[in-house]
Design a protein around this motif. Structure first.
Motif, PDB file in Angstrom:
ATOM      1  N   GLY A  15      29.184  47.668  43.994  1.00 10.34           N
ATOM      2  CA  GLY A  15      28.855  49.088  43.730  1.00 10.34           C
ATOM      3  C   GLY A  15      29.996  49.736  43.027  1.00 10.34           C
ATOM      4  O   GLY A  15      29.716  50.972  42.839  1.00 10.34           O
ATOM      5  N   SER A  16      31.295  49.016  42.839  1.00  6.85           N
ATOM      6  CA  SER A  16      32.207  49.497  41.964  1.00  6.85           C
ATOM      7  C   SER A  16      32.226  48.871  40.550  1.00  6.85           C
ATOM      8  O   SER A  16      31.996  47.825  40.265  1.00  6.85           O
ATOM      9  CB  SER A  16      33.572  49.172  42.683  1.00  6.85           C
ATOM     10  N   SER A  17      32.656  49.748  39.682  1.00 12.17           N
ATOM     11  CA  SER A  17      33.005  49.189  38.163  1.00 12.17           C
ATOM     12  C   SER A  17      34.363  49.174  38.009  1.00 12.17           C
ATOM     13  O   SER A  17      34.864  49.059  36.702  1.00 12.17           O
ATOM     14  CB  SER A  17      32.182  50.241  37.135  1.00 12.17           C
ATOM     15  N   GLN A  18      35.299  49.241  39.151  1.00 16.16           N
ATOM     16  CA  GLN A  18      36.493  49.056  38.710  1.00 16.16           C
ATOM     17  C   GLN A  18      36.973  47.879  38.210  1.00 16.16           C
ATOM     18  O   GLN A  18      36.363  46.724  38.463  1.00 16.16           O
ATOM     19  CB  GLN A  18      37.531  49.313  39.900  1.00 16.16           C
ATOM     20  N   LYS A  19      38.087  47.725  37.412  1.00 13.80           N
ATOM     21  CA  LYS A  19      38.602  46.274  37.168  1.00 13.80           C
ATOM     22  C   LYS A  19      39.431  45.719  38.122  1.00 13.80           C
ATOM     23  O   LYS A  19      39.670  46.245  39.119  1.00 13.80           O
ATOM     24  CB  LYS A  19      39.594  46.707  35.803  1.00 13.80           C
ATOM     25  N   TYR A  20      39.338  44.484  37.942  1.00 11.33           N
ATOM     26  CA  TYR A  20      39.980  43.651  39.115  1.00 11.33           C
ATOM     27  C   TYR A  20      41.308  44.037  39.355  1.00 11.33           C
ATOM     28  O   TYR A  20      41.860  44.011  40.530  1.00 11.33           O
ATOM     29  CB  TYR A  20      39.822  42.210  38.965  1.00 11.33           C
ATOM     30  N   THR A  21      42.150  44.783  38.495  1.00  5.72           N
ATOM     31  CA  THR A  21      43.625  45.210  38.729  1.00  5.72           C
ATOM     32  C   THR A  21      43.536  46.315  39.488  1.00  5.72           C
ATOM     33  O   THR A  21      44.539  46.877  39.992  1.00  5.72           O
ATOM     34  CB  THR A  21      44.398  45.292  37.680  1.00  5.72           C
ATOM     35  N   GLU A  22      42.407  46.853  39.642  1.00  4.09           N
ATOM     36  CA  GLU A  22      42.424  48.248  40.196  1.00  4.09           C
ATOM     37  C   GLU A  22      42.003  48.056  41.726  1.00  4.09           C
ATOM     38  O   GLU A  22      41.646  49.077  42.581  1.00  4.09           O
ATOM     39  CB  GLU A  22      41.357  49.290  39.478  1.00  4.09           C
ATOM     40  N   ILE A  23      41.424  47.003  42.068  1.00  7.63           N
ATOM     41  CA  ILE A  23      40.827  46.675  43.133  1.00  7.63           C
ATOM     42  C   ILE A  23      41.944  46.607  44.366  1.00  7.63           C
ATOM     43  O   ILE A  23      42.723  45.834  44.247  1.00  7.63           O
ATOM     44  CB  ILE A  23      39.722  45.466  43.246  1.00  7.63           C
ATOM     45  N   SER A  24      41.800  47.142  45.577  1.00  8.32           N
ATOM     46  CA  SER A  24      42.643  47.095  46.516  1.00  8.32           C
ATOM     47  C   SER A  24      42.686  45.657  47.357  1.00  8.32           C
ATOM     48  O   SER A  24      41.436  45.430  47.360  1.00  8.32           O
ATOM     49  CB  SER A  24      42.591  48.355  47.553  1.00  8.32           C
ATOM     50  N   ASP A  25      43.600  45.252  47.572  1.00  8.41           N
ATOM     51  CA  ASP A  25      43.758  44.038  48.154  1.00  8.41           C
ATOM     52  C   ASP A  25      44.117  44.011  49.803  1.00  8.41           C
ATOM     53  O   ASP A  25      45.308  44.434  49.801  1.00  8.41           O
ATOM     54  CB  ASP A  25      44.794  42.807  47.660  1.00  8.41           C
ATOM     55  N   PRO A  26      43.327  43.768  50.601  1.00  6.60           N
ATOM     56  CA  PRO A  26      43.749  43.955  52.021  1.00  6.60           C
ATOM     57  C   PRO A  26      44.862  43.152  52.542  1.00  6.60           C
ATOM     58  O   PRO A  26      45.507  43.620  53.557  1.00  6.60           O
ATOM     59  CB  PRO A  26      42.574  43.752  52.859  1.00  6.60           C
ATOM     60  N   ASN A  27      45.104  42.045  51.794  1.00  2.91           N
ATOM     61  CA  ASN A  27      46.054  41.111  52.247  1.00  2.91           C
ATOM     62  C   ASN A  27      47.461  41.778  51.746  1.00  2.91           C
ATOM     63  O   ASN A  27      48.381  41.224  52.106  1.00  2.91           O
ATOM     64  CB  ASN A  27      45.715  39.854  51.663  1.00  2.91           C
ATOM     65  N   ARG A  28      47.496  42.586  50.927  1.00  2.00           N
ATOM     66  CA  ARG A  28      48.753  43.246  50.393  1.00  2.00           C
ATOM     67  C   ARG A  28      48.922  44.628  50.882  1.00  2.00           C
ATOM     68  O   ARG A  28      49.969  45.228  50.579  1.00  2.00           O
ATOM     69  CB  ARG A  28      48.561  43.461  48.720  1.00  2.00           C
ATOM     70  N   GLY A  29      48.126  44.900  52.037  1.00  2.00           N
ATOM     71  CA  GLY A  29      48.364  46.240  52.684  1.00  2.00           C
ATOM     72  C   GLY A  29      48.163  47.570  51.964  1.00  2.00           C
ATOM     73  O   GLY A  29      48.725  48.522  51.998  1.00  2.00           O
ATOM     74  N   GLU A  30      47.261  47.553  50.829  1.00  2.00           N
ATOM     75  CA  GLU A  30      46.638  48.347  50.145  1.00  2.00           C
ATOM     76  C   GLU A  30      46.009  49.364  50.534  1.00  2.00           C
ATOM     77  O   GLU A  30      44.969  48.963  51.129  1.00  2.00           O
ATOM     78  CB  GLU A  30      46.530  48.047  48.435  1.00  2.00           C
TER      79      GLU A  30
END
Length: 123
Positions: A108-123
């Motif tokens: 459901g998101s149109s964000q670019k992959y660079t804008e997606i938070s990564d739970p493994n990086r603690g974002e």
């Protein structure tokens, strides 16, 4: 390569050869022509609303189909000249895209992959 694409590619080779166009079909020229045709495809959607772009009248849809065919034909010729298996390249790209855009984080998101938070990086 898929037999239909291989057959179409051979037809393109034959078409160009019969017209002595091979000298003009360098990868650079084919990439340029591909860009021009993609722009011509886009032109049909310029100024349309989202809804209008989803409901093209038959004559407009036929024009869009012709431009889409031009894009495909130039892309096939470019890949042929560079000996790229387009179907294999597309399959590999789908694998890369699946890694960039995990379903659980992008649904459901149109964000670019660079804008997606990564739970493994603690974002």
């Amino acid at each position: 390569m898929n037999n239909d694409l291989a057959s179409l590619t051979q037809s393109l080779r034959d078409f160009a050869k019969a017209r002595d166009w091979e000298p003009f079909h360098s990868p650079k020229n084919l990439a340029s022509a591909l860009t021009v045709e993609a722009s011509e495809l886009l032109e049909h959607f310029q100024w349309l609303t989202e809804e209008q772009s989803r409901n093209l009248a038959a004559p407009k849809k036929a024009e869009v189909a012709a431009e889409a065919a031009d894009v495909l034909l130039y892309l096939l010729q470019l890949c042929d000249k560079l000996q790229i298996d387009l179907l294999e390249a597309a399959r590999l790209k789908m694998v890369v895209n699946a890694e960039k855009y995990p379903v659980d984080r992008v649904r459901g998101s149109s964000q670019k992959y660079t804008e997606i938070s990564d739970p493994n990086r603690g974002e």
